[in-house]
Structure formats: structure tokens, C-alpha cells
Design a protein around this motif. Structure first.
Motif, PDB file in Angstrom:
ATOM      1  N   ALA A  71       0.527  -8.782   2.358  1.00  0.00           N
ATOM      2  CA  ALA A  71      -0.393  -7.644   2.341  1.00  0.00           C
ATOM      3  C   ALA A  71      -0.030  -6.709   1.196  1.00  0.00           C
ATOM      4  N   LEU A 104      -1.211  -4.547  10.824  1.00  0.00           N
ATOM      5  CA  LEU A 104      -0.955  -5.776  10.079  1.00  0.00           C
ATOM      6  C   LEU A 104       0.108  -6.630  10.768  1.00  0.00           C
ATOM      7  N   PHE A 157       1.039 -10.512  10.023  1.00  0.00           N
ATOM      8  CA  PHE A 157       1.634 -10.372   8.696  1.00  0.00           C
ATOM      9  C   PHE A 157       3.129 -10.093   8.822  1.00  0.00           C
ATOM     10  N   ILE A 208       4.836  -7.116   3.668  1.00  0.00           N
ATOM     11  CA  ILE A 208       3.943  -6.016   3.317  1.00  0.00           C
ATOM     12  C   ILE A 208       4.478  -5.335   2.057  1.00  0.00           C
ATOM     13  N   TYR A 265      -7.249  -4.585   2.173  1.00  0.00           N
ATOM     14  CA  TYR A 265      -7.105  -3.140   2.355  1.00  0.00           C
ATOM     15  C   TYR A 265      -7.593  -2.383   1.133  1.00  0.00           C
ATOM     16  N   ALA A 277      -7.830  -8.194   8.452  1.00  0.00           N
ATOM     17  CA  ALA A 277      -6.604  -8.959   8.687  1.00  0.00           C
ATOM     18  C   ALA A 277      -6.882 -10.182   9.553  1.00  0.00           C
TER      19      ALA A 277
END
Length: 206
Positions: free
Chosen positions: A13, A30, A35, A38, A182, A195
Motif C-alpha cells: 500500500a 488496510l 495488507f 504499508i 488510496y 482494498a
């Protein structure tokens, strides 16, 4: 840890424009979606504070990093904030060496085989194929035919749930997701929806 995180979920992400006051809520959404990597680009508002917040609020199995890292000095600031991963749009050897010296994971941007081999020689953990929409799937396939076995090539730029399969078929095993996942101003609920679409596409690849 990076290898384990990407094996669990190869989606990274990229939260360009994230602000500290929304970092916890977006990060939790997330993480809940699946995820495990990040990244906060350093050209976001107060990026080191957002990195600190994400690191403090998310479980240890979620790797927090910084993107658009351009100088060795920034590498030190990322580590001080709790960041564990350095992501770059380029392959400046000074930045690569600084990241490895600090014991951080490293994902430099590469656009030629020469850059790819040089980045691996400097200790890159993942190669960020950037910009992916310009390079295309043929580049992924041809590069992986000559790069060391096990090299993780992660396309970044223009990756959507609809085109992930093409890159995966060419050999990509990780993807960096930016504005398709995003954009500044999105609510946690909106991020949850994007997501979920990416997670569903990733699971379909497997």
C-alpha cells in the motif's frame, strides 16, 4: 520479515498524501483487509509522524516503510520514526548503502537491467519496476529470465485489479498500489472498498 510479508500478501500500500490524523484509521482498515506492507511517501504531509503512528498502532507483522526516499539523511529519519523499509523511485547507490547500513529493508526503483543488477549487488531485497505502465509485462518476463533466481520484481505505477493477472503471468510476485488504492481525502470506508477489490484480485492470482 519482508519476504514473509510479501509471501502472505504481495500487495504494498502506497499512501501518498496521507496525513497523521488519519494514519491510524487508514492503516487499521488496510491491515484488516490483509495488507502487510504499508508505505508513506516522504512527499506526504508530516510523513515521519504518519510512519510513527502506523508503526505504533499496527501489529508487528505489518511492515511500515517510507517511499520517495531520496537522500541518506532521510533514511536515518525514517528509521528514527520506526520505519523498516526504504522504497525509492530510483537506485542512487548512496541511498541504497545508507539503508543497508541502518539495517532496513530496501526496494529501489529500477528501469533497466543494469540498474536491476546494480541494485541487487547493493543488497536490494525487492526491485521496484517503475513506472510499470511504461515498462509493461514483456519487461518483467525478459528481466526475470536473466536476473538471479528468486528475485522479487514488483511493478509499481498503473496497477489495477484488472491488470494484475497479466503481470503475475509474466512473473511478478509483488505489486505497489498507489492512487488506485488510496487518494488523499478518502475515508476509511472508501479505502476498505478499494482494498477489498485488490485483495480479491490478488487471491484470484493464487
Amino acid at each position: 520479515m519482508l519476504e514473509q510479508a510479501l509471501a502472505q500478501n504481495g500487495l504494498i500500500a502506497i499512501l501518498r498524501g496521507l496525513q497523521p490524523h488519519e494514519a491510524a484509521a487508514i492503516g487499521e482498515v488496510l491491515y484488516g483487509a490483509g495488507f502487510r506492507v504499508i508505505e508513506v511517501p516522504l512527499n506526504s504531509p508530516e510523513p515521519f509522524e504518519s510512519i510513527r503512528i502506523l508503526r505504533n498502532c499496527l501489529p508487528a507483522d505489518c511492515l511500515i516503510g517510507a517511499g520517495t526516499v531520496l537522500t541518506p539523511a532521510q533514511v536515518k529519519l525514517v528509521k528514527k520514526a520506526g520505519g523498516q523499509l526504504i522504497v525509492m523511485p530510483h537506485s542512487d547507490p548512496h541511498v541504497l548503502r545508507a539503508a543497508k547500513a541502518e539495517g532496513l529493508y530496501l526496494a529501489p526503483g529500477v528501469a533497466t537491467p543494469t540498474e536491476a543488477f546494480s541494485a541487487l549487488a547493493e543488497g536490494a531485497d525487492v526491485l521496484k519496476l517503475f513506472p510499470a505502465e511504461q515498462m509493461g509485462t514483456a519487461v518483467v518476463k525478459s528481466w526475470l529470465a536473466v536476473l538471479p533466481a528468486g528475485t522479487v520484481l514488483a511493478p509499481v505505477g498503473g496497477i489495477t485489479p484488472d491488470n494484475m493477472q497479466q503481470f503475475f503471468d509474466a512473473g511478478a510476485r509483488g505489486f505497489g498500489l498507489g492512487s488506485g488504492l488510496y487518494k488523499p481525502g478518502m475515508t476509511p470506508e472508501q479505502v476498505a472498498a478499494t482494498a477489498e477489490a485488490y485483495i480479491a484480485a490478488w487471491q484470484a492470482l493464487r
